[in-house]
Design a protein around this motif. Structure first.
Motif, short mmCIF file in Angstrom:
data_model
loop_
_atom_site.label_atom_id
_atom_site.label_comp_id
_atom_site.label_asym_id
_atom_site.label_seq_id
_atom_site.Cartn_x
_atom_site.Cartn_y
_atom_site.Cartn_z
N THR A 87 36.92 54.15 37.03
CA THR A 87 37.09 54.51 35.62
C THR A 87 35.71 54.65 34.99
O THR A 87 34.92 53.70 35.01
N LEU A 88 35.40 55.83 34.48
CA LEU A 88 34.11 56.08 33.86
C LEU A 88 34.01 55.37 32.51
O LEU A 88 34.95 55.40 31.70
N ARG A 89 32.89 54.71 32.26
CA ARG A 89 32.71 53.92 31.05
C ARG A 89 32.90 54.76 29.78
O ARG A 89 33.59 54.36 28.85
N HIS A 90 32.28 55.95 29.76
CA HIS A 90 32.35 56.76 28.54
C HIS A 90 33.77 57.20 28.22
O HIS A 90 34.13 57.38 27.05
N ALA A 91 34.59 57.37 29.27
CA ALA A 91 35.98 57.81 29.06
C ALA A 91 36.79 56.76 28.31
O ALA A 91 37.80 57.09 27.68
N VAL A 92 36.35 55.52 28.36
CA VAL A 92 37.05 54.44 27.67
C VAL A 92 36.36 54.08 26.36
O VAL A 92 36.96 54.14 25.28
N PHE A 93 35.08 53.73 26.40
CA PHE A 93 34.40 53.23 25.21
C PHE A 93 34.27 54.28 24.11
O PHE A 93 34.45 53.95 22.93
N ASP A 94 33.98 55.52 24.48
CA ASP A 94 33.83 56.57 23.46
C ASP A 94 35.15 56.80 22.73
O ASP A 94 35.17 56.97 21.49
N ARG A 95 36.26 56.82 23.46
CA ARG A 95 37.55 57.10 22.83
C ARG A 95 38.05 55.92 22.01
O ARG A 95 38.62 56.11 20.93
N LEU A 96 37.85 54.70 22.50
CA LEU A 96 38.24 53.53 21.69
C LEU A 96 37.45 53.48 20.40
O LEU A 96 37.99 53.18 19.33
N ALA A 97 36.15 53.78 20.47
CA ALA A 97 35.30 53.78 19.27
C ALA A 97 35.77 54.82 18.26
O ALA A 97 35.60 54.65 17.04
N ALA A 98 36.39 55.89 18.76
CA ALA A 98 36.92 56.94 17.88
C ALA A 98 38.32 56.59 17.37
O ALA A 98 38.93 57.39 16.66
N GLY A 99 38.82 55.40 17.74
CA GLY A 99 40.13 54.97 17.25
C GLY A 99 41.30 55.46 18.07
O GLY A 99 42.45 55.39 17.62
N LYS A 100 41.04 55.95 19.28
CA LYS A 100 42.10 56.51 20.11
C LYS A 100 42.65 55.47 21.08
O LYS A 100 41.90 54.77 21.74
N SER A 101 43.98 55.37 21.16
CA SER A 101 44.61 54.50 22.15
C SER A 101 44.62 55.21 23.50
O SER A 101 44.75 56.43 23.58
N LEU A 102 44.50 54.41 24.57
CA LEU A 102 44.37 54.96 25.92
C LEU A 102 45.32 54.26 26.87
O LEU A 102 45.70 53.11 26.66
N ILE A 103 45.66 54.96 27.93
CA ILE A 103 46.46 54.38 29.00
C ILE A 103 45.89 54.85 30.33
O ILE A 103 45.43 55.99 30.45
N ALA A 104 45.88 53.95 31.31
CA ALA A 104 45.39 54.31 32.64
C ALA A 104 46.18 53.55 33.69
O ALA A 104 46.55 52.39 33.49
N ALA A 105 46.43 54.21 34.80
CA ALA A 105 47.04 53.58 35.96
C ALA A 105 45.94 53.35 36.97
O ALA A 105 45.36 54.31 37.50
N ILE A 106 45.59 52.08 37.21
CA ILE A 106 44.52 51.76 38.14
C ILE A 106 44.98 50.65 39.09
O ILE A 106 46.04 50.06 38.89
N ASP A 107 44.18 50.36 40.09
CA ASP A 107 44.56 49.35 41.07
C ASP A 107 44.22 47.95 40.55
O ASP A 107 43.51 47.79 39.56
N VAL A 108 44.73 46.94 41.24
CA VAL A 108 44.56 45.56 40.77
C VAL A 108 43.10 45.14 40.77
O VAL A 108 42.68 44.35 39.90
N GLN A 109 42.29 45.65 41.70
CA GLN A 109 40.86 45.34 41.69
C GLN A 109 40.22 45.86 40.42
O GLN A 109 39.38 45.20 39.81
N GLY A 110 40.61 47.05 40.02
CA GLY A 110 40.07 47.66 38.81
C GLY A 110 40.43 46.87 37.57
O GLY A 110 39.60 46.68 36.67
N VAL A 111 41.67 46.40 37.50
CA VAL A 111 42.09 45.59 36.35
C VAL A 111 41.25 44.32 36.27
O VAL A 111 40.79 43.93 35.19
N ARG A 112 41.02 43.68 37.41
CA ARG A 112 40.19 42.47 37.42
C ARG A 112 38.79 42.77 36.89
O ARG A 112 38.22 42.00 36.11
#
Length: 199
Positions: A87-112
């Motif tokens: 998961t690319l950092r900018h794909a998450v932090f930039d959108r959250l900072a803009a007030g956008k809710s996000l969803i992602a399907a990732i593996d258990v290692q990624g969630v940790r």
């Protein structure tokens, strides 16, 4: 009518391959334009019908290595002992900072990994909601994987990974015990709305 979301949410869905988490992500995004799907990156080959930048960012091993070296990933892992996902950092932090809710399907290692980052980042911690999607049974999961047309050796490898992933289900904030697509979706919708409107 449920209350409108009051703050952005990052929903992370994990669960065995074939559990239905990707389908859940796609439906939530399709029916609720106020939430976006995080497009994750992978080194695995494209499957028929997949589009680069829509389903995944399909990267070569060399490009993936470069992204790791530059610290571009929020999380990444080698999955099923074969391909890498991240998961690319900018794909998450930039959108959250803009007030956008996000969803992602990732593996258990990624969630940790994301949970570890969240312990040091108040904004990420506030947004983060983890959901584990569990198959109805091991037999059902095997049938789903076999039905996708994957190589039998890949199916067996994914089944072994699934058994390990299921042991982590209790670590998640929420768990969806898969029954029907509509019931699973209703459960996910309830989780998102509750997370988005909490104080």
């Amino acid at each position: 009518m449920p209350a409108a979301p009051s703050h952005p949410v990052l929903l992370l869905l994990a669960g065995p391959a074939g559990s239905g988490k990707t389908t859940l992500c796609e439906r939530l995004v399709a029916e609720h334009p106020e939430i976006e799907r995080v497009v994750t990156a992978t080194t695995r080959p494209m499957r028929p019908g997949e589009v680069d930048g829509v389903h995944y960012h399909f990267l070569t091993n060399e490009r993936f290595d470069q992204a790791i070296a530059r610290g571009e990933f929020l999380e990444w892992a080698c999955v099923h002992g074969k391909n890498r996902y991240g998961t690319l950092r900018h794909a998450v932090f930039d959108r959250l900072a803009a007030g956008k809710s996000l969803i992602a399907a990732i593996d258990v290692q990624g969630v940790r990994s994301v949970c570890a980052v969240a312990t040091q980042d108040p904004a990420l911690r506030r947004a983060l909601t983890t959901v584990f999607v569990a198959p109805a049974s091991i037999d059902e999961l095997r049938a789903r994987l076999a039905g996708r047309g994957d190589d039998p050796a890949d199916v067996e490898r994914r089944m072994q990974t699934a058994l390990a992933e299921l042991r982590e289900a209790d670590r998640y904030q929420h768990r969806i015990a898969s029954t029907t697509r509509d019931a699973d979706y209703a459960a996910l919708l309830g989780i998102w709305r509750a997370a988005a409107t909490q104080a």
